[in-house]
Write a protein that holds these residues in place. Structure first.
Motif, PDB file in Angstrom:
ATOM      1  N   ASN A 119       0.844  -1.192   0.000  1.00 55.25           N
ATOM      2  CA  ASN A 119       0.000   0.000   0.000  1.00 55.25           C
ATOM      3  C   ASN A 119       0.879   1.242   0.000  1.00 55.25           C
ATOM      4  O   ASN A 119       1.404   1.656   1.031  1.00 55.25           O
ATOM      5  CB  ASN A 119      -0.932   0.002   1.211  1.00 55.25           C
ATOM      6  N   HIS A 120       1.039   1.852  -1.183  1.00 59.67           N
ATOM      7  CA  HIS A 120       1.822   3.070  -1.303  1.00 59.67           C
ATOM      8  C   HIS A 120       0.968   4.323  -1.113  1.00 59.67           C
ATOM      9  O   HIS A 120       1.485   5.437  -1.180  1.00 59.67           O
ATOM     10  CB  HIS A 120       2.492   3.137  -2.686  1.00 59.67           C
ATOM     11  N   SER A 121      -0.332   4.155  -0.904  1.00 54.84           N
ATOM     12  CA  SER A 121      -1.234   5.302  -0.805  1.00 54.84           C
ATOM     13  C   SER A 121      -1.367   5.754   0.639  1.00 54.84           C
ATOM     14  O   SER A 121      -0.765   5.177   1.548  1.00 54.84           O
ATOM     15  CB  SER A 121      -2.617   4.931  -1.352  1.00 54.84           C
ATOM     16  N   GLY A 122      -2.162   6.791   0.839  1.00 59.61           N
ATOM     17  CA  GLY A 122      -2.416   7.291   2.185  1.00 59.61           C
ATOM     18  C   GLY A 122      -3.713   6.785   2.767  1.00 59.61           C
ATOM     19  O   GLY A 122      -4.131   7.216   3.846  1.00 59.61           O
ATOM     20  N   GLU A 123      -4.381   5.860   2.071  1.00 56.91           N
ATOM     21  CA  GLU A 123      -5.661   5.310   2.516  1.00 56.91           C
ATOM     22  C   GLU A 123      -5.554   3.792   2.645  1.00 56.91           C
ATOM     23  O   GLU A 123      -4.700   3.159   2.015  1.00 56.91           O
ATOM     24  CB  GLU A 123      -6.771   5.656   1.516  1.00 56.91           C
ATOM     25  N   PRO A 124      -6.427   3.159   3.472  1.00 56.04           N
ATOM     26  CA  PRO A 124      -6.423   1.701   3.548  1.00 56.04           C
ATOM     27  C   PRO A 124      -6.664   1.073   2.171  1.00 56.04           C
ATOM     28  O   PRO A 124      -7.488   1.555   1.401  1.00 56.04           O
ATOM     29  CB  PRO A 124      -7.580   1.396   4.515  1.00 56.04           C
ATOM     30  N   LEU A 125      -5.925   0.022   1.882  1.00 53.98           N
ATOM     31  CA  LEU A 125      -6.015  -0.652   0.591  1.00 53.98           C
ATOM     32  C   LEU A 125      -6.702  -2.005   0.765  1.00 53.98           C
ATOM     33  O   LEU A 125      -6.178  -2.879   1.453  1.00 53.98           O
ATOM     34  CB  LEU A 125      -4.617  -0.855  -0.004  1.00 53.98           C
ATOM     35  N   PRO A 126      -7.900  -2.224   0.165  1.00 52.46           N
ATOM     36  CA  PRO A 126      -8.553  -3.532   0.274  1.00 52.46           C
ATOM     37  C   PRO A 126      -7.869  -4.558  -0.632  1.00 52.46           C
ATOM     38  O   PRO A 126      -7.539  -4.266  -1.783  1.00 52.46           O
ATOM     39  CB  PRO A 126      -9.989  -3.252  -0.180  1.00 52.46           C
ATOM     40  N   VAL A 127      -7.658  -5.742  -0.098  1.00 49.68           N
ATOM     41  CA  VAL A 127      -7.070  -6.845  -0.851  1.00 49.68           C
ATOM     42  C   VAL A 127      -7.994  -8.048  -0.707  1.00 49.68           C
ATOM     43  O   VAL A 127      -8.260  -8.501   0.412  1.00 49.68           O
ATOM     44  CB  VAL A 127      -5.662  -7.203  -0.328  1.00 49.68           C
ATOM     45  N   ASP A 128      -8.507  -8.543  -1.812  1.00 49.43           N
ATOM     46  CA  ASP A 128      -9.375  -9.722  -1.816  1.00 49.43           C
ATOM     47  C   ASP A 128      -8.566 -10.938  -2.227  1.00 49.43           C
ATOM     48  O   ASP A 128      -7.946 -10.951  -3.298  1.00 49.43           O
ATOM     49  CB  ASP A 128     -10.548  -9.517  -2.774  1.00 49.43           C
ATOM     50  N   LEU A 129      -8.581 -11.971  -1.393  1.00 51.86           N
ATOM     51  CA  LEU A 129      -7.821 -13.175  -1.664  1.00 51.86           C
ATOM     52  C   LEU A 129      -8.701 -14.247  -2.288  1.00 51.86           C
ATOM     53  O   LEU A 129      -9.936 -14.188  -2.233  1.00 51.86           O
ATOM     54  CB  LEU A 129      -7.184 -13.704  -0.377  1.00 51.86           C
ATOM     55  N   ALA A 130      -8.052 -15.262  -2.860  1.00 53.03           N
ATOM     56  CA  ALA A 130      -8.762 -16.286  -3.627  1.00 53.03           C
ATOM     57  C   ALA A 130      -9.692 -17.118  -2.768  1.00 53.03           C
ATOM     58  O   ALA A 130     -10.644 -17.720  -3.284  1.00 53.03           O
ATOM     59  CB  ALA A 130      -7.743 -17.191  -4.329  1.00 53.03           C
ATOM     60  N   ASP A 131      -9.469 -17.173  -1.446  1.00 54.17           N
ATOM     61  CA  ASP A 131     -10.318 -17.989  -0.581  1.00 54.17           C
ATOM     62  C   ASP A 131     -11.547 -17.234  -0.097  1.00 54.17           C
ATOM     63  O   ASP A 131     -12.342 -17.771   0.666  1.00 54.17           O
ATOM     64  CB  ASP A 131      -9.512 -18.493   0.616  1.00 54.17           C
ATOM     65  N   GLY A 132     -11.701 -15.974  -0.532  1.00 57.05           N
ATOM     66  CA  GLY A 132     -12.832 -15.172  -0.094  1.00 57.05           C
ATOM     67  C   GLY A 132     -12.520 -14.262   1.073  1.00 57.05           C
ATOM     68  O   GLY A 132     -13.377 -13.475   1.492  1.00 57.05           O
ATOM     69  N   SER A 133     -11.297 -14.325   1.599  1.00 62.48           N
ATOM     70  CA  SER A 133     -10.903 -13.445   2.701  1.00 62.48           C
ATOM     71  C   SER A 133     -10.634 -12.044   2.165  1.00 62.48           C
ATOM     72  O   SER A 133     -10.225 -11.869   1.021  1.00 62.48           O
ATOM     73  CB  SER A 133      -9.648 -13.980   3.397  1.00 62.48           C
ATOM     74  N   ARG A 134     -10.855 -11.049   3.023  1.00 60.79           N
ATOM     75  CA  ARG A 134     -10.579  -9.658   2.643  1.00 60.79           C
ATOM     76  C   ARG A 134      -9.657  -9.052   3.692  1.00 60.79           C
ATOM     77  O   ARG A 134      -9.832  -9.263   4.896  1.00 60.79           O
ATOM     78  CB  ARG A 134     -11.854  -8.840   2.535  1.00 60.79           C
ATOM     79  N   ILE A 135      -8.687  -8.279   3.211  1.00 59.14           N
ATOM     80  CA  ILE A 135      -7.703  -7.646   4.075  1.00 59.14           C
ATOM     81  C   ILE A 135      -7.655  -6.163   3.750  1.00 59.14           C
ATOM     82  O   ILE A 135      -7.687  -5.777   2.578  1.00 59.14           O
ATOM     83  CB  ILE A 135      -6.307  -8.271   3.875  1.00 59.14           C
ATOM     84  N   LEU A 136      -7.584  -5.333   4.773  1.00 61.05           N
ATOM     85  CA  LEU A 136      -7.380  -3.904   4.596  1.00 61.05           C
ATOM     86  C   LEU A 136      -5.958  -3.583   5.033  1.00 61.05           C
ATOM     87  O   LEU A 136      -5.644  -3.636   6.227  1.00 61.05           O
ATOM     88  CB  LEU A 136      -8.387  -3.088   5.408  1.00 61.05           C
ATOM     89  N   LEU A 137      -5.093  -3.273   4.063  1.00 58.85           N
ATOM     90  CA  LEU A 137      -3.719  -2.907   4.360  1.00 58.85           C
ATOM     91  C   LEU A 137      -3.655  -1.424   4.668  1.00 58.85           C
ATOM     92  O   LEU A 137      -4.098  -0.599   3.867  1.00 58.85           O
ATOM     93  CB  LEU A 137      -2.807  -3.220   3.171  1.00 58.85           C
ATOM     94  N   GLU A 138      -3.107  -1.074   5.803  1.00 57.47           N
ATOM     95  CA  GLU A 138      -2.943   0.332   6.135  1.00 57.47           C
ATOM     96  C   GLU A 138      -1.764   0.909   5.351  1.00 57.47           C
ATOM     97  O   GLU A 138      -0.932   0.164   4.826  1.00 57.47           O
ATOM     98  CB  GLU A 138      -2.750   0.493   7.646  1.00 57.47           C
ATOM     99  N   PRO A 139      -1.697   2.245   5.230  1.00 56.56           N
ATOM    100  CA  PRO A 139      -0.610   2.855   4.459  1.00 56.56           C
ATOM    101  C   PRO A 139       0.754   2.342   4.887  1.00 56.56           C
ATOM    102  O   PRO A 139       1.065   2.257   6.080  1.00 56.56           O
ATOM    103  CB  PRO A 139      -0.769   4.346   4.757  1.00 56.56           C
ATOM    104  N   GLY A 140       1.571   1.973   3.892  1.00 51.52           N
ATOM    105  CA  GLY A 140       2.913   1.478   4.146  1.00 51.52           C
ATOM    106  C   GLY A 140       2.987  -0.009   4.409  1.00 51.52           C
ATOM    107  O   GLY A 140       4.077  -0.581   4.474  1.00 51.52           O
ATOM    108  N   ALA A 141       1.831  -0.685   4.554  1.00 56.03           N
ATOM    109  CA  ALA A 141       1.832  -2.111   4.863  1.00 56.03           C
ATOM    110  C   ALA A 141       2.099  -2.939   3.610  1.00 56.03           C
ATOM    111  O   ALA A 141       1.859  -2.505   2.486  1.00 56.03           O
ATOM    112  CB  ALA A 141       0.510  -2.516   5.499  1.00 56.03           C
ATOM    113  N   ARG A 142       2.557  -4.152   3.828  1.00 55.47           N
ATOM    114  CA  ARG A 142       2.928  -5.048   2.733  1.00 55.47           C
ATOM    115  C   ARG A 142       2.476  -6.463   3.069  1.00 55.47           C
ATOM    116  O   ARG A 142       2.733  -6.965   4.163  1.00 55.47           O
ATOM    117  CB  ARG A 142       4.445  -5.004   2.545  1.00 55.47           C
ATOM    118  N   LEU A 143       1.800  -7.105   2.134  1.00 58.18           N
ATOM    119  CA  LEU A 143       1.303  -8.471   2.328  1.00 58.18           C
ATOM    120  C   LEU A 143       1.868  -9.349   1.220  1.00 58.18           C
ATOM    121  O   LEU A 143       1.916  -8.946   0.058  1.00 58.18           O
ATOM    122  CB  LEU A 143      -0.224  -8.498   2.281  1.00 58.18           C
ATOM    123  N   GLU A 144       2.266 -10.552   1.580  1.00 64.83           N
ATOM    124  CA  GLU A 144       2.853 -11.470   0.602  1.00 64.83           C
ATOM    125  C   GLU A 144       2.288 -12.873   0.815  1.00 64.83           C
ATOM    126  O   GLU A 144       2.076 -13.308   1.946  1.00 64.83           O
ATOM    127  CB  GLU A 144       4.373 -11.479   0.764  1.00 64.83           C
TER     128      GLU A 144
END
Length: 345
Positions: A119-144
């Protein structure tokens, strides 16, 4: 920066802009521009980091000189060299953005097959995964996660802060790994917050149940509460790097898991403690225990309206001259008696 390599690419770029590329050259340049548009390839716009990538490409090409044919005609040989450079540059950009700052011992994730969200933005970034889970990455966060996520395992690696709503799957737990701890769930909502300076990591549960373990201590039966805890709604645990232990308590702002019968917990007049803590348990989903069962019949008079749960608990134990503590099993009330105390309002 490698002179001949960058010059060759610039010449190809100039021909591209003039519309003088053959189909193969055109495809190479389209691949290049697609990489520039990739949100994870912002490095391409940073001159210093791009120069570092060029240097890496120079080294890689220098080590692979036999791959370039010498028997072909000069024109093709030049294009082959430049095309390879462009493709290597694209690969170098992707390597730089996905591998930089990644822990060397990333558990359960193959480097060559990782999918990264940053998330390079200043707002929470929604990430939808293949299993139906949803994640909100806060600014600067990184998910792998691995490219084969949701085929056999549901493991992700997190750097930074995020909120998780995990799709339930009892056959495959969802596991979040950070630098120091793992959080394993079947299906629930929770948040993970990390302090970049101290390394302290907090897991707060909104609903459901999660298991939190210190990495390397997952199967250590000793000091259970220090190395691993089970959390339910409105409980949190914090990993303290200096002590290498987990400390459990209430979340900062407990939320009602279901609305109470009344709009809010009202003023109680001489209500038995057993009935009062049942109302709190049903409202917040937190278990209550008492050290001395005789106090369950003690009458409580208190105005709990418009107060957060920690203050409500303080008012209750004050009325009993008792104390309370919080662990992974919920709230424990110790001490106390039924001697009449002034009404707590």
């Amino acid at each position: 920066m490698g002179g001949s390599l960058s010059e060759g690419f610039l010449k190809l770029l100039a021909r591209f802009r003039k519309g003088k590329l053959n189909p193969d050259e055109q495809q190479v340049m389209e691949d290049w521009y697609a990489a520039l548009d990739d949100p994870d390839a912002d490095i391409s716009r940073n001159p210093e980091e791009k120069e570092a990538v060029w240097d890496k490409i120079d080294e890689r090409i220098a080590s692979q000189k036999p791959l370039f044919p010498t028997e072909r005609e000069p024109g093709f040989r030049v294009f082959y060299y430049v095309a390879a450079a462009v493709l290597l540059l694209v690969g170098g950009l992707l390597w730089f953005t996905t591998a930089a700052n990644r822990p060397d011992d990333l558990p359960g994730i193959e480097r060559a097959e990782a999918v990264v969200f940053t998330n390079h933005s200043g707002e929470p970034l929604p990430v939808d995964l293949a299993d139906g889970s949803r994640i909100l990455l806060e600014p600067g966060a990184r998910l792998e996660h691995a490219a084969d996520f949701n085929t056999s395992e549901r493991n992700v690696f997190l750097q930074g802060n995020a909120f998780f709503e995990v799709a339930r799957d009892e056959t495959r737990p969802f596991e979040v790994r950070t630098e120091f701890i793992t959080t394993k769930v079947l299906g629930t909502s929770f948040s993970i917050r990390q302090d970049e300076i101290s390394g302290e990591t907090a897991v707060e549960v909104i609903s459901g149940k999660v298991a939190v373990n210190i990495i390397g201590k997952e199967n250590d039966p000793s000091e259970l509460t220090a190395h691993q805890v089970l959390l339910t709604a409105n409980l949190k645990t914090s990993y303290l790097p200096a002590q290498n232990m987990l400390v459990t308590g209430l979340v900062d702002v407990p939320r009602a898991i279901q609305p109470p019968v009344e709009k809010e917990l009202p003023v109680f007049n001489d209500i038995p403690l057993s009935e009062l803590i049942k109302k709190l348990r049903d409202t917040y989903g937190i278990a209550f225990r008492v050290e001395d069962h005789r106090i369950l019949d003690c009458p409580i008079t208190a105005d709990l309206s418009n107060e957060p749960l920690p203050i409500q608990l303080e008012m209750i134990v004050t009325a009993l001259n008792a104390r309370f503590s919080v662990d992974q099993n919920g709230v424990l009330i110790t001490g106390g008696s039924c001697s009449r105390q002034p009404s707590v309002r």
